[in-house]
Scaffold this motif. Structure first.
Motif, PDB file in Angstrom:
ATOM      1  N   GLU A  62      39.131  17.989 155.343  1.00 25.82           N
ATOM      2  CA  GLU A  62      39.038  19.071 154.365  1.00 25.82           C
ATOM      3  C   GLU A  62      37.761  19.868 154.583  1.00 25.82           C
ATOM      4  O   GLU A  62      36.678  19.302 154.748  1.00 25.82           O
ATOM      5  CB  GLU A  62      39.078  18.526 152.936  1.00 25.82           C
ATOM      6  CG  GLU A  62      38.964  19.612 151.871  1.00 25.82           C
ATOM      7  CD  GLU A  62      39.178  19.077 150.460  1.00 25.82           C
ATOM      8  OE1 GLU A  62      40.151  18.332 150.265  1.00 25.82           O
ATOM      9  OE2 GLU A  62      38.369  19.398 149.574  1.00 25.82           O
ATOM     10  N   THR A 104      35.434  23.059 152.871  1.00 20.52           N
ATOM     11  CA  THR A 104      35.203  23.802 151.638  1.00 20.52           C
ATOM     12  C   THR A 104      34.013  24.736 151.821  1.00 20.52           C
ATOM     13  O   THR A 104      32.956  24.311 152.292  1.00 20.52           O
ATOM     14  CB  THR A 104      34.931  22.856 150.461  1.00 20.52           C
ATOM     15  OG1 THR A 104      36.046  21.982 150.280  1.00 20.52           O
ATOM     16  CG2 THR A 104      34.723  23.633 149.166  1.00 20.52           C
ATOM     17  N   TYR A 156      36.732  28.365 148.594  1.00 23.10           N
ATOM     18  CA  TYR A 156      37.959  28.203 149.375  1.00 23.10           C
ATOM     19  C   TYR A 156      37.958  26.827 150.017  1.00 23.10           C
ATOM     20  O   TYR A 156      36.962  26.421 150.640  1.00 23.10           O
ATOM     21  CB  TYR A 156      38.047  29.285 150.456  1.00 23.10           C
ATOM     22  CG  TYR A 156      39.285  29.164 151.315  1.00 23.10           C
ATOM     23  CD1 TYR A 156      40.510  29.648 150.857  1.00 23.10           C
ATOM     24  CD2 TYR A 156      39.224  28.566 152.572  1.00 23.10           C
ATOM     25  CE1 TYR A 156      41.644  29.535 151.643  1.00 23.10           C
ATOM     26  CE2 TYR A 156      40.362  28.458 153.360  1.00 23.10           C
ATOM     27  CZ  TYR A 156      41.573  28.936 152.890  1.00 23.10           C
ATOM     28  OH  TYR A 156      42.692  28.817 153.656  1.00 23.10           O
ATOM     29  N   SER A 157      39.062  26.109 149.868  1.00 17.15           N
ATOM     30  CA  SER A 157      39.206  24.780 150.457  1.00 17.15           C
ATOM     31  C   SER A 157      40.490  24.728 151.271  1.00 17.15           C
ATOM     32  O   SER A 157      41.519  25.293 150.873  1.00 17.15           O
ATOM     33  CB  SER A 157      39.248  23.694 149.371  1.00 17.15           C
ATOM     34  OG  SER A 157      38.039  23.650 148.649  1.00 17.15           O
ATOM     35  N   SER A 158      40.418  24.018 152.382  1.00 18.66           N
ATOM     36  CA  SER A 158      41.587  23.834 153.241  1.00 18.66           C
ATOM     37  C   SER A 158      41.662  22.362 153.630  1.00 18.66           C
ATOM     38  O   SER A 158      40.681  21.786 154.102  1.00 18.66           O
ATOM     39  CB  SER A 158      41.467  24.707 154.494  1.00 18.66           C
ATOM     40  OG  SER A 158      42.530  24.447 155.390  1.00 18.66           O
ATOM     41  N   THR A 208      45.888  24.667 150.831  1.00 17.10           N
ATOM     42  CA  THR A 208      44.695  25.493 150.617  1.00 17.10           C
ATOM     43  C   THR A 208      44.534  25.740 149.130  1.00 17.10           C
ATOM     44  O   THR A 208      45.510  25.739 148.370  1.00 17.10           O
ATOM     45  CB  THR A 208      44.795  26.843 151.349  1.00 17.10           C
ATOM     46  OG1 THR A 208      45.886  27.607 150.784  1.00 17.10           O
ATOM     47  CG2 THR A 208      45.035  26.646 152.839  1.00 17.10           C
ATOM     48  N   GLN A 225      46.894  28.484 145.146  1.00 12.12           N
ATOM     49  CA  GLN A 225      47.043  27.209 145.844  1.00 12.12           C
ATOM     50  C   GLN A 225      48.335  27.241 146.668  1.00 12.12           C
ATOM     51  O   GLN A 225      49.363  27.735 146.218  1.00 12.12           O
ATOM     52  CB  GLN A 225      47.100  26.051 144.851  1.00 12.12           C
ATOM     53  CG  GLN A 225      47.233  24.684 145.507  1.00 12.12           C
ATOM     54  CD  GLN A 225      47.103  23.538 144.504  1.00 12.12           C
ATOM     55  OE1 GLN A 225      46.721  23.752 143.367  1.00 12.12           O
ATOM     56  NE2 GLN A 225      47.422  22.339 144.941  1.00 12.12           N
TER      57      GLN A 225
END
Length: 357
Positions: free
Chosen positions: A233, A235, A259-261, A319, A350
């Motif tokens: 992950e 971020t 933003y997170s993936s 995401t 999301q």
């Protein structure tokens, strides 16, 4: 591979969307480390060792520099015995069922490093940088004995698992007083990366005969199974605030974004029997059953074969993004009256893509 290797099976490490042939699965089954049950070792002392250094330095022009650097290494051994049972009502009395005794042995180690630097450029500007790295690994062995209420038999379960985690985090912050225009500005930017890997989780399940001694391997879900999982992950976060004095009021506005993936990827493999596993093989240990000479393709004169049992829930990509903005006024109308009013807007999105091949 060595006895303690945790690599994915030979020839099927890549994207499985193209399919895996019977020959590749046979080679994969033969390449897996044939170790299934926990052993016994003498415990070593647990402990932690850490070092940290910090100071504050002054320079000409009102400039100052402060820093802190720290690192820590730790190791821990733990053994737990867990007694568990369900209860049911029989003739008005509570009776214990599904009694299980579980012995868990764990060895874990952790290493961390931190660096924090702050720079003051006169009385109007400040900058700071924080860096953090964490590494953790844990080896665990689980041995459980108890009753299977549905099968009406006693069972013995073993699991070997190794988990590795790591985290990296960077944060840069600034605060500025722009005296020439009368603005105050503060901002922050950060980035983080988290990883987790559980290579080659191994499960076996034996059922006991009526004599309470003879154990027979049952090839079913969570038995004769190998599970490989990886999670990563990223971020990123940004933040900005601006303050503007106007007469007896202050205007303040700002923006925020995050933003997170994340990607989770699991591969699941399980041994099956060609027909029904012969009774004389069921009583052997897993290391004696899953030898290379017994492993072959699904059809043929071999005792067992390997198949991929990965399901859709074993992989996903997602995401998550958040963004926001605000404006605020702080107005001192009179000596005894102050008005604070503002508005904030926030949005989020999301996504989730669960398409395991």
């Amino acid at each position: 591979p060595t006895e303690f290797s945790r690599e994915k099976p030979m020839r099927i490490e890549n994207d499985p969307s193209r399919g895996v042939s019977a020959k590749e699965l046979e080679a994969a089954g033969e390449s897996l480390v044939n170790r299934w049950t926990p052993g016994e070792v003498n415990a070593l002392p647990s402990g932690t060792f850490g070092v940290q250094v910090g100071d504050r330095l002054g320079f000409s022009g009102g400039r100052k520099l402060g820093y802190l650097v720290a690192t820590q290494v730790s190791r821990r051994e733990l053994t737990r015995r867990i007694q568990f049972q369900d209860t049911t009502m029989v003739d008005g009395q509570l009776v214990g069922v599904n009694q299980t005794s579980t012995l868990v042995g764990q060895v874990s180690g952790a290493t961390s490093a931190l660096a924090n630097v702050g720079l003051q450029l006169g009385s109007n500007h400040e900058l700071s940088l924080l860096s953090l790295a964490l590494f953790n690994s844990e080896t665990s062995a689980t041995h459980a004995e108890g009753e299977d209420f549905l099968a009406m038999q006693k069972q013995v379960n073993d699991r070997l698992q190794f988990t590795q985690r790591q985290l990296f985090f960077e944060q840069l912050r600034g605060s500025h007083r722009l005296t020439n225009v009368g603005f105050d500005v503060d901002w922050q930017a950060s980035y983080g990366r988290v990883d987790r890997s559980d290579p080659d989780i191994r499960d076996t399940r034996y059922f006991l005969d009526a004599d309470g001694v003879t154990r027979r391997l049952r090839l079913q879900p969570n038995s004769g199974e190998r599970f490989f999982l990886d999670l990563g992950e990223d971020t990123a976060t940004g933040l900005l605030n601006v303050t503007i004095p106007v007469a007896t009021a202050k205007l303040r506005f700002g923006a925020y974004g995050n933003y997170s993936s994340r990607v989770f990827d699991g591969r699941r493999f399980r041994f099956f029997a060609n027909g029904r596993l012969a009774p004389e093989l069921q009583v052997l240990s897993p290391a004696e059953i899953f030898v290379a000479d017994r492993i072959g393709p699904q059809a043929g004169g071999y005792d067992v074969f390997l198949a991929e049992t990965t399901v859709q829930q074993d992989r996903y990509a997602s995401t998550f993004g958040t963004w926001a903005g605000y404006a605020l006024v702080d107005w001192k109308v009179l000596e005894w009256m102050r008005i604070i009013a503002g508005a904030r807007y926030e949005g989020a999105r999301q996504t989730l893509d669960a398409q395991s091949p």
